[in-house]
Motif scaffolding. Sequence first.
Motif, PDB file in Angstrom:
ATOM      1  N   GLN A 186      20.124   0.252  31.010  1.00 31.28           N
ATOM      2  CA  GLN A 186      21.487   0.256  30.478  1.00 31.28           C
ATOM      3  C   GLN A 186      21.990   1.669  30.214  1.00 31.28           C
ATOM      4  N   HIS A 187      21.114   2.539  29.686  1.00 28.77           N
ATOM      5  CA  HIS A 187      21.526   3.875  29.252  1.00 28.77           C
ATOM      6  C   HIS A 187      21.139   4.979  30.223  1.00 28.77           C
ATOM      7  N   GLY A 188      20.438   4.630  31.292  1.00 26.46           N
ATOM      8  CA  GLY A 188      20.031   5.646  32.248  1.00 26.46           C
ATOM      9  C   GLY A 188      19.026   6.630  31.685  1.00 26.46           C
ATOM     10  N   VAL A 189      18.089   6.136  30.859  1.00 22.94           N
ATOM     11  CA  VAL A 189      17.071   6.994  30.258  1.00 22.94           C
ATOM     12  C   VAL A 189      15.685   6.519  30.679  1.00 22.94           C
ATOM     13  N   LYS A 190      14.707   7.358  30.426  1.00 20.85           N
ATOM     14  CA  LYS A 190      13.314   6.996  30.668  1.00 20.85           C
ATOM     15  C   LYS A 190      12.508   7.398  29.447  1.00 20.85           C
ATOM     16  N   TYR A 191      12.003   6.403  28.721  1.00 16.27           N
ATOM     17  CA  TYR A 191      11.253   6.700  27.509  1.00 16.27           C
ATOM     18  C   TYR A 191       9.876   7.249  27.845  1.00 16.27           C
ATOM     19  N   THR A 192       9.435   8.205  27.053  1.00 14.56           N
ATOM     20  CA  THR A 192       8.095   8.765  27.222  1.00 14.56           C
ATOM     21  C   THR A 192       7.073   7.799  26.631  1.00 14.56           C
ATOM     22  N   PRO A 193       5.808   7.960  26.982  1.00 14.37           N
ATOM     23  CA  PRO A 193       4.771   7.112  26.375  1.00 14.37           C
ATOM     24  C   PRO A 193       4.795   7.175  24.849  1.00 14.37           C
ATOM     25  N   GLU A 194       5.038   8.351  24.303  1.00 10.57           N
ATOM     26  CA  GLU A 194       5.088   8.488  22.845  1.00 10.57           C
ATOM     27  C   GLU A 194       6.265   7.711  22.263  1.00 10.57           C
ATOM     28  N   GLN A 195       7.427   7.767  22.916  1.00 11.53           N
ATOM     29  CA  GLN A 195       8.595   7.035  22.435  1.00 11.53           C
ATOM     30  C   GLN A 195       8.384   5.532  22.537  1.00 11.53           C
ATOM     31  N   ILE A 196       7.757   5.100  23.608  1.00 11.32           N
ATOM     32  CA  ILE A 196       7.447   3.681  23.759  1.00 11.32           C
ATOM     33  C   ILE A 196       6.509   3.221  22.648  1.00 11.32           C
ATOM     34  N   LYS A 197       5.526   4.044  22.332  1.00  7.53           N
ATOM     35  CA  LYS A 197       4.596   3.703  21.256  1.00  7.53           C
ATOM     36  C   LYS A 197       5.327   3.567  19.925  1.00  7.53           C
ATOM     37  N   LEU A 198       6.278   4.470  19.660  1.00 12.17           N
ATOM     38  CA  LEU A 198       7.047   4.410  18.419  1.00 12.17           C
ATOM     39  C   LEU A 198       7.878   3.124  18.358  1.00 12.17           C
ATOM     40  N   TYR A 199       8.587   2.829  19.443  1.00 10.82           N
ATOM     41  CA  TYR A 199       9.457   1.654  19.437  1.00 10.82           C
ATOM     42  C   TYR A 199       8.667   0.343  19.366  1.00 10.82           C
ATOM     43  N   THR A 200       7.481   0.305  19.955  1.00 11.50           N
ATOM     44  CA  THR A 200       6.706  -0.935  19.941  1.00 11.50           C
ATOM     45  C   THR A 200       5.827  -1.063  18.702  1.00 11.50           C
ATOM     46  N   SER A 201       5.737  -0.005  17.909  1.00 10.20           N
ATOM     47  CA  SER A 201       4.922  -0.058  16.695  1.00 10.20           C
ATOM     48  C   SER A 201       5.789  -0.054  15.433  1.00 10.20           C
ATOM     49  N   ILE A 202       6.446   1.068  15.141  1.00 10.81           N
ATOM     50  CA  ILE A 202       7.264   1.133  13.918  1.00 10.81           C
ATOM     51  C   ILE A 202       8.659   0.562  14.132  1.00 10.81           C
ATOM     52  N   GLY A 203       9.141   0.547  15.396  1.00 11.29           N
ATOM     53  CA  GLY A 203      10.438  -0.058  15.682  1.00 11.29           C
ATOM     54  C   GLY A 203      11.600   0.910  15.620  1.00 11.29           C
ATOM     55  N   GLY A 204      12.796   0.360  15.748  1.00  9.49           N
ATOM     56  CA  GLY A 204      14.017   1.149  15.736  1.00  9.49           C
ATOM     57  C   GLY A 204      15.141   0.412  16.426  1.00  9.49           C
ATOM     58  N   GLU A 205      16.163   1.150  16.868  1.00 13.06           N
ATOM     59  CA  GLU A 205      17.335   0.553  17.504  1.00 13.06           C
ATOM     60  C   GLU A 205      17.669   1.282  18.799  1.00 13.06           C
ATOM     61  N   PRO A 206      16.941   1.006  19.880  1.00 17.64           N
ATOM     62  CA  PRO A 206      17.178   1.696  21.149  1.00 17.64           C
ATOM     63  C   PRO A 206      18.558   1.446  21.741  1.00 17.64           C
ATOM     64  N   ALA A 207      19.244   0.395  21.328  1.00 18.34           N
ATOM     65  CA  ALA A 207      20.600   0.145  21.834  1.00 18.34           C
ATOM     66  C   ALA A 207      21.553   1.274  21.482  1.00 18.34           C
ATOM     67  N   LEU A 208      21.192   2.083  20.484  1.00 17.48           N
ATOM     68  CA  LEU A 208      22.066   3.171  20.043  1.00 17.48           C
ATOM     69  C   LEU A 208      21.746   4.501  20.710  1.00 17.48           C
ATOM     70  N   ASP A 209      20.650   4.573  21.466  1.00 20.92           N
ATOM     71  CA  ASP A 209      20.253   5.831  22.102  1.00 20.92           C
ATOM     72  C   ASP A 209      21.313   6.304  23.092  1.00 20.92           C
ATOM     73  N   GLN A 210      21.572   7.622  23.075  1.00 24.01           N
ATOM     74  CA  GLN A 210      22.562   8.255  23.939  1.00 24.01           C
ATOM     75  C   GLN A 210      23.972   7.710  23.710  1.00 24.01           C
ATOM     76  N   GLN A 211      24.169   7.092  22.570  1.00 19.33           N
ATOM     77  CA  GLN A 211      25.488   6.609  22.169  1.00 19.33           C
ATOM     78  C   GLN A 211      25.950   7.269  20.866  1.00 19.33           C
ATOM     79  N   TYR A 212      25.003   7.635  20.029  1.00 15.30           N
ATOM     80  CA  TYR A 212      25.251   8.300  18.750  1.00 15.30           C
ATOM     81  C   TYR A 212      24.259   9.451  18.621  1.00 15.30           C
ATOM     82  N   THR A 213      24.675  10.544  18.006  1.00 19.85           N
ATOM     83  CA  THR A 213      23.819  11.723  17.905  1.00 19.85           C
ATOM     84  C   THR A 213      22.794  11.575  16.786  1.00 19.85           C
TER      85      THR A 213
END
Length: 252
Positions: A186-213
């Motif tokens: 959707q956003h034209g990005v490629k998450y790094t292994p470290e970012q994937i680990k963060l999102y699949t462990s502690i979580g977050g809101e990837p829908a907002l990436d590259q949309q808000y600073t």
Amino acid sequence: MTQAFSSKGIIPLIACILFFSSCQTQTEDQATAGKDDAAAQAPLEPLTSENAVEVLTAFEKENPDSLILISTRHGDIKLRLYKDTPLHRANFVRLTKAGFYDQGEFYRVVKGFAVQGGDSDNRTIKQGPYKIPQEFKPKHIHKRGALAMARYGDEQNPDKESSSHNFYIVLGEPRTMEELRAFEAQHGVKYTPEQIKLYTSIGGEPALDQQYTVFGEVIEGMDVVDKIAEEPVDSQKWPRTIVQHKIKVVEQ
């Protein structure tokens, strides 16, 4: 507004924009100066769209501060501001040093999603009607604890410029690989292994990436953010009891 931004599954971007664009209501350009409590604060020259970047760039060179402490009735939150988002860092430090944020509050709360602060109906310090150019960095994602700036939606703000003062701290829940792959497409990005680990462990809101600073992160006090997120709210997600914040710069 109903809670269209569930913390489970893919969050529709329009819902995110509706939530964060609401930060710009009422007080941004309606604040008045001259009250006694404002007089005690450091002077704050109101900025405009024409001079904001110049002023913030000059301020950033003289003010390298990057550690911030937010104090609330639930406790303290310590944040580190990123050096590679200089305009957002300078703006936040500038408002903090002027006492602007001491007249603000966490005024919008969506449990499991984000808490939003900066504004208040009782503000007396005026900062001006400017916006901050976006400073998107692929390495700064909306992980749990990320600090980012709110903004108007794309129709009014196609350049995705940030609010002059309204910010939010991300909550979110762990994401699946399927969700992350969908957000990448959707956003034209490629998450790094470290970012994937963060999102699949502690979580977050990837829908907002590259949309808000994203321009910082919580380094201490996420338990306090969680307590704020537990505040009872009305139908507009405003806490029924004010959660005022006092913000100051702390030593490195």
